[in-house]
Write a protein that holds these residues in place. Structure first.
Motif, PDB file in Angstrom:
ATOM      1  N   ALA A   1      46.005  33.455  29.156  1.00 58.89           N
ATOM      2  CA  ALA A   1      45.626  34.333  30.459  1.00 58.89           C
ATOM      3  C   ALA A   1      44.289  34.001  29.770  1.00 58.89           C
ATOM      4  O   ALA A   1      44.398  34.726  29.138  1.00 58.89           O
ATOM      5  CB  ALA A   1      45.790  35.399  30.947  1.00 58.89           C
TER       6      ALA A   1
ATOM      7  N   ASP B   1      41.838  32.100  35.129  1.00 66.08           N
ATOM      8  CA  ASP B   1      42.847  32.001  36.415  1.00 66.08           C
ATOM      9  C   ASP B   1      42.177  33.632  37.413  1.00 66.08           C
ATOM     10  O   ASP B   1      42.780  33.703  38.411  1.00 66.08           O
ATOM     11  CB  ASP B   1      44.038  33.558  35.401  1.00 66.08           C
ATOM     12  CG  ASP B   1      44.559  32.019  34.237  1.00 66.08           C
ATOM     13  OD1 ASP B   1      45.045  31.026  34.969  1.00 66.08           O
ATOM     14  OD2 ASP B   1      44.895  32.899  32.978  1.00 66.08           O
ATOM     15  N   TYR B   2      41.110  33.706  36.995  1.00 65.99           N
ATOM     16  CA  TYR B   2      40.146  34.946  38.196  1.00 65.99           C
ATOM     17  C   TYR B   2      38.763  33.915  39.023  1.00 65.99           C
ATOM     18  O   TYR B   2      38.695  34.885  39.849  1.00 65.99           O
ATOM     19  CB  TYR B   2      40.366  36.430  37.532  1.00 65.99           C
ATOM     20  CG  TYR B   2      41.409  36.130  36.883  1.00 65.99           C
ATOM     21  CD1 TYR B   2      43.026  37.752  37.216  1.00 65.99           C
ATOM     22  CD2 TYR B   2      42.142  36.691  35.973  1.00 65.99           C
ATOM     23  CE1 TYR B   2      43.999  37.922  37.227  1.00 65.99           C
ATOM     24  CE2 TYR B   2      42.914  37.071  34.875  1.00 65.99           C
ATOM     25  CZ  TYR B   2      44.098  37.989  35.691  1.00 65.99           C
ATOM     26  OH  TYR B   2      45.283  38.908  35.308  1.00 65.99           O
TER      27      TYR B   2
END
Length: 239
Positions: free
Chosen positions: A24, A28-29
């Motif tokens: 991650a 991803d954000y």
């Protein structure tokens, strides 16, 4: 104005936008383009990370020489005592040097989210929480400091950077703010200015003007008319 993003980084998220191993990442954000992390936060640490699109601000936030205070909450193994806290405050000897004096105190368990996965706890082994304020950024510094003091860190959360905090942010959430940073004034190098003076020193205005007009200094000087060579000789001769 500079744009910053305050991000609550979850556990096991890299502070970069790509990863060849499929872990991650910030991508991803964070969907905002052209922003970069100002400093780092370890893969196995949680909490506040600042991203910005301003290179000067990124340097200010990341460079330890600016001594921007960072606040951490650390869950450590064992019931930490005053001797260990005193050691953390005075500075801990690590392989890459002694740490700067830090703020260190024992705190009650903060009202934070449960970690996923949870920490590994030992039976009959208590844990305690401390708040640590540091102004430098050695690699994995907080973990190494608490271990050197005899209390290994089990969970680490960065709660604040300077005046910015995690308040109102759940793991994986972020908010955008704008800040103003005045530009540093330009400085003129003193040697460069004195060099210009020395180049002009000793030049007369006439020569400078002559040089500009393309005429040599000798052609601008008037010569006196010479007397006839035979005048003085003719006076001495009898008629």
């Amino acid at each position: 104005m500079s744009r910053i993003i305050l991000f609550n980084k979850p556990f096991q998220v890299l502070t970069q936008f790509t990863d060849s191993e499929g872990r991650a990442t910030l991508a991803d954000y964070i969907k905002t383009k052209d922003v970069y992390a100002a400093g780092r936060l370890d893969y196995d640490s949680e909490g506040l990370l600042i991203l910005t699109d301003d290179g000067q601000l990124q340097h200010t936030l990341a460079d330890p020489k600016f001594k921007l205070e960072k606040t951490y909450w650390a869950q450590v193994e064992g019931e930490i005592d005053e001797d260990a806290l005193k050691q953390l405050r005075q500075g801990v000897e690590l392989k890459d040097g002694t740490t700067r004096p830090a703020g260190a105190k024992k705190i009650a368990e903060p009202a934070v989210w449960p970690r996923n996965p949870p920490i590994r706890e030992r039976k009959n082994q208590p844990t305690s929480w401390i708040e640590l304020k540091i102004t430098e950024g050695k690699n994995r510094q907080v973990r190494r400091m608490t271990a050197a003091a005899g209390f290994p860190t089990l969970r680490l959360i960065r709660a604040a950077i300077g005046d910015w905090s995690l308040e109102g942010l759940k793991p994986g959430e972020h908010r955008v703010e704008e800040v103003y940073i005045p530009a540093a004034p330009r400085k003129t190098h003193p040697a460069r200015r004195s060099g210009n003076r020395s180049e002009n020193r000793g030049k007369s205005p006439d020569r400078s003007a002559a040089a500009k007009s393309g005429t040599s200094a000798s052609t601008t000087t008037k010569s006196r008319p010479s007397r006839p060579a035979n005048k003085s000789k003719s006076r001495g001769k009898p008629r």
